[in-house]
Design a protein around this motif. Structure first.
Motif, PDB file in Angstrom:
ATOM      1  N   THR A 189      83.243  43.961  81.726  1.00 37.51           N
ATOM      2  CA  THR A 189      83.341  44.287  81.108  1.00 37.51           C
ATOM      3  C   THR A 189      82.339  44.966  80.247  1.00 37.51           C
ATOM      4  OG1 THR A 189      84.904  43.075  80.362  1.00 37.51           O
ATOM      5  CG2 THR A 189      83.865  44.008  78.554  1.00 37.51           C
ATOM      6  N   ALA A 190      81.143  44.526  80.698  1.00 37.60           N
ATOM      7  CA  ALA A 190      79.861  45.106  80.128  1.00 37.60           C
ATOM      8  C   ALA A 190      79.402  46.394  80.692  1.00 37.60           C
ATOM      9  CB  ALA A 190      78.238  44.655  80.135  1.00 37.60           C
ATOM     10  N   GLU A 191      79.673  46.285  82.406  1.00 35.17           N
ATOM     11  CA  GLU A 191      80.040  47.793  82.336  1.00 35.17           C
ATOM     12  C   GLU A 191      80.655  48.716  82.110  1.00 35.17           C
ATOM     13  OE1 GLU A 191      79.823  49.527  87.494  1.00 35.17           O
ATOM     14  OE2 GLU A 191      80.369  47.418  86.886  1.00 35.17           O
ATOM     15  N   ALA A 192      82.102  48.732  82.447  1.00 37.05           N
ATOM     16  CA  ALA A 192      81.884  50.081  81.283  1.00 37.05           C
ATOM     17  C   ALA A 192      82.025  50.429  80.150  1.00 37.05           C
ATOM     18  CB  ALA A 192      83.779  48.985  81.395  1.00 37.05           C
ATOM     19  N   ILE A 193      81.537  49.135  79.505  1.00 36.30           N
ATOM     20  CA  ILE A 193      81.310  49.759  77.731  1.00 36.30           C
ATOM     21  C   ILE A 193      80.066  50.247  78.635  1.00 36.30           C
ATOM     22  CG2 ILE A 193      80.039  48.408  76.231  1.00 36.30           C
ATOM     23  CD1 ILE A 193      82.456  47.220  75.927  1.00 36.30           C
ATOM     24  N   GLU A 194      79.237  49.816  78.930  1.00 37.82           N
ATOM     25  CA  GLU A 194      77.246  51.093  79.168  1.00 37.82           C
ATOM     26  C   GLU A 194      77.697  51.885  79.906  1.00 37.82           C
ATOM     27  OE1 GLU A 194      75.500  47.859  81.096  1.00 37.82           O
ATOM     28  OE2 GLU A 194      74.583  46.708  79.487  1.00 37.82           O
ATOM     29  N   ALA A 195      79.174  52.482  80.445  1.00 36.91           N
ATOM     30  CA  ALA A 195      79.021  53.726  81.456  1.00 36.91           C
ATOM     31  C   ALA A 195      79.947  54.570  80.404  1.00 36.91           C
ATOM     32  CB  ALA A 195      80.792  53.749  81.820  1.00 36.91           C
ATOM     33  N   PHE A 196      79.691  54.330  78.341  1.00 34.18           N
ATOM     34  CA  PHE A 196      79.858  55.195  78.253  1.00 34.18           C
ATOM     35  C   PHE A 196      78.811  55.505  77.512  1.00 34.18           C
ATOM     36  CE2 PHE A 196      84.021  52.616  77.145  1.00 34.18           C
ATOM     37  CZ  PHE A 196      84.994  53.060  76.814  1.00 34.18           C
ATOM     38  N   SER A 197      78.675  57.056  77.456  1.00 37.96           N
ATOM     39  CA  SER A 197      77.652  57.834  77.133  1.00 37.96           C
ATOM     40  C   SER A 197      77.193  58.213  75.413  1.00 37.96           C
ATOM     41  CB  SER A 197      78.295  59.341  77.158  1.00 37.96           C
ATOM     42  OG  SER A 197      78.894  60.165  77.285  1.00 37.96           O
ATOM     43  N   SER A 198      78.352  57.664  74.625  1.00 40.39           N
ATOM     44  CA  SER A 198      77.937  58.128  73.395  1.00 40.39           C
ATOM     45  C   SER A 198      79.082  57.464  71.890  1.00 40.39           C
ATOM     46  CB  SER A 198      77.780  59.529  72.922  1.00 40.39           C
ATOM     47  OG  SER A 198      79.584  59.933  72.740  1.00 40.39           O
ATOM     48  N   LEU A 199      78.345  55.791  71.844  1.00 39.97           N
ATOM     49  CA  LEU A 199      79.533  55.005  71.684  1.00 39.97           C
ATOM     50  C   LEU A 199      78.866  55.259  70.096  1.00 39.97           C
ATOM     51  CD1 LEU A 199      80.682  52.410  73.691  1.00 39.97           C
ATOM     52  CD2 LEU A 199      81.865  53.837  72.950  1.00 39.97           C
ATOM     53  N   THR A 200      79.200  54.952  68.933  1.00 39.80           N
ATOM     54  CA  THR A 200      78.402  55.316  67.192  1.00 39.80           C
ATOM     55  C   THR A 200      78.087  53.783  66.850  1.00 39.80           C
ATOM     56  OG1 THR A 200      80.610  56.693  66.845  1.00 39.80           O
ATOM     57  CG2 THR A 200      79.494  56.058  65.054  1.00 39.80           C
ATOM     58  N   TRP A 201      76.589  54.002  66.619  1.00 37.79           N
ATOM     59  CA  TRP A 201      75.647  52.804  65.625  1.00 37.79           C
ATOM     60  C   TRP A 201      76.441  53.014  64.237  1.00 37.79           C
ATOM     61  CZ3 TRP A 201      74.966  48.996  68.942  1.00 37.79           C
ATOM     62  CH2 TRP A 201      73.654  48.020  68.792  1.00 37.79           C
ATOM     63  N   THR A 202      76.259  51.640  64.044  1.00 36.67           N
ATOM     64  CA  THR A 202      76.606  51.430  62.092  1.00 36.67           C
ATOM     65  C   THR A 202      76.575  50.236  62.254  1.00 36.67           C
ATOM     66  OG1 THR A 202      78.391  52.424  60.494  1.00 36.67           O
ATOM     67  CG2 THR A 202      79.268  51.008  62.604  1.00 36.67           C
ATOM     68  N   TYR A 203      76.965  50.444  60.390  1.00 35.58           N
ATOM     69  CA  TYR A 203      76.165  49.053  60.082  1.00 35.58           C
ATOM     70  C   TYR A 203      78.229  47.909  60.484  1.00 35.58           C
ATOM     71  CZ  TYR A 203      74.765  44.838  57.686  1.00 35.58           C
ATOM     72  OH  TYR A 203      74.268  43.640  57.700  1.00 35.58           O
ATOM     73  N   CYS A 204      78.407  46.911  60.766  1.00 36.10           N
ATOM     74  CA  CYS A 204      79.562  46.605  61.323  1.00 36.10           C
ATOM     75  C   CYS A 204      79.871  45.467  60.381  1.00 36.10           C
ATOM     76  CB  CYS A 204      79.111  45.901  62.598  1.00 36.10           C
ATOM     77  SG  CYS A 204      79.659  46.581  63.605  1.00 36.10           S
ATOM     78  N   HIS A 205      81.186  45.509  59.312  1.00 43.21           N
ATOM     79  CA  HIS A 205      81.471  43.961  59.074  1.00 43.21           C
ATOM     80  C   HIS A 205      82.100  42.692  59.934  1.00 43.21           C
ATOM     81  CE1 HIS A 205      83.942  41.302  57.704  1.00 43.21           C
ATOM     82  NE2 HIS A 205      83.903  42.280  56.014  1.00 43.21           N
ATOM     83  N   GLY A 206      81.858  42.715  60.760  1.00 39.23           N
ATOM     84  CA  GLY A 206      81.722  42.026  61.997  1.00 39.23           C
ATOM     85  C   GLY A 206      83.065  41.143  62.096  1.00 39.23           C
ATOM     86  N   ASP A 207      83.892  40.878  61.100  1.00 40.22           N
ATOM     87  CA  ASP A 207      84.780  39.716  61.282  1.00 40.22           C
ATOM     88  C   ASP A 207      86.191  40.461  60.068  1.00 40.22           C
ATOM     89  OD1 ASP A 207      86.021  37.408  61.928  1.00 40.22           O
ATOM     90  OD2 ASP A 207      85.200  36.689  59.944  1.00 40.22           O
TER      91      ASP A 207
END
Length: 327
Positions: A189-207
């Motif tokens: 799972t980590a490998e697949a997520i790290e393969a994405f090149s431009s995931l959006t970073w934001t402030y998350c609610h988290g739940d």
């Protein structure tokens, strides 16, 4: 006399009443009753004028202290931006949070104005859509919020690797084969997520699983319970709602469709973020298992025994969603 050195204590309602009367400018007398205990202790507080409030006392957690400073700053920013969220109440001294002391140590308290409205009703499509809209409004407002000094980043270390370590080291999964399965699923799972090149970073609610909201008379979803939030992956914030529809034997992907429709009515989702949200369902499940594993000494082995059975759900999700991309 033997000192039992408690892991966790529950303050009596009368003590919370005194704490609120001392520190908050509410109409006296304030009466309290415990609503729930567990991840946090939550009390309903009613002032002498019948105004209703919720007092949340943060739990001691494996991750460290509650980041109430950043959480309440974000809530204030959201309120000022017109996003429907729970409103933190200022103390007599103008603070947004306080610390009290229990036998196990310092605990952070925040008083919120109680939210008017109803609980989501079995998470019907209308309520799911409303949740999607509010999350999108929140992410829009987050673009102008600076989480300086935030204690936690909702990255893979926080959401996946540390929870995996708590599961592995906490003795809650005795079967070595299951532990190996979990290790391999997490690595893929980590490998697949790290393969994405431009995931959006934001402030998350988290739940944002749908039930940390109330539906007001205008049909809006008013959010609360931001204590698992922080700067992190937008795809993770989306995934929590999907995870809630498909985990523990549930299957209501129609609610996911409604949630995404509501979100997209306010804010677009990039193809990468949408695709990654499917992967983050696994991350979310690891996060939850890690939270429970860290409570084994407090809640007991019986309360966390379900963790050892969850590899099957994770493997099934992998197989059904990503079978052509596993290796």
């Amino acid at each position: 006399m033997l000192d039992f050195n408690p892991l966790y204590s529950t303050p009596q309602a009368e003590a919370v009443e005194g704490f609120i009367n001392q520190h908050y400018p509410l109409v006296a007398p304030v009466s309290c009753r415990l609503l729930q205990r567990g991840l946090n202790d939550v009390y309903l507080a009613v002032g002498g004028d019948s105004e209703r409030y919720v007092f949340r006392l943060s739990h001691q957690r494996a991750r460290g202290p509650a980041d109430v400073k950043t959480e309440t700053a974000f809530l204030t920013h959201l309120r000022q931006s017109g996003v429907p969220v729970a409103e933190p109440i200022l103390t007599r001294d103008g603070a947004l949070f306080l610390r009290g002391y229990a036998p196990e140590g310092a605990r952070e308290g925040v008083l919120f104005r109680a939210i008017d409205g109803r609980k989501p009703q079995g998470m019907g499509a209308g309520d799911a859509l409303a949740n999607g809209k509010t999350l999108a409004l929140m992410h829009n407002a987050a673009e102008t919020f600076s989480p300086d000094g935030a204690l936690y980043r909702l990255d893979l270390e926080h959401l996946l690797f540390r929870p995996l370590a708590r599961i592995r080291d906490g003795g809650v999964v005795e079967d070595a084969d299951i532990r190996n399965d979990l290790e391999h699923i997490a690595a893929r799972t980590a490998e697949a997520i790290e393969a994405f090149s431009s995931l959006t970073w934001t402030y998350c609610h988290g739940d944002c699983h749908g039930f940390n909201s109330r539906i007001n008379d205008a049909g809006e979803a008013v959010f609360f319970d931001f204590d698992d939030g922080g700067p992190g992956y937008l795809a993770y914030d989306l995934s929590v709602f999907l995870w809630a529809q498909v985990s523990f034997g549930r299957s209501s992907t129609a609610m996911w469709d409604a949630f995404i429709h509501g979100y997209r009515a306010v804010r677009p989702i990039t193809p990468e973020d949408f695709e990654a949200a499917l992967r983050f369902v696994i991350v979310r499940h690891f996060w939850l298992m890690g939270e429970y594993a860290s409570r084994a000494q407090e809640w007991g082995s019986e309360a966390v025994g379900w963790i050892a059975r969850e590899a099957d759900f994770l493997k099934t999700w992998e197989t059904e969603r990503f079978v052509d991309r596993l290796f």
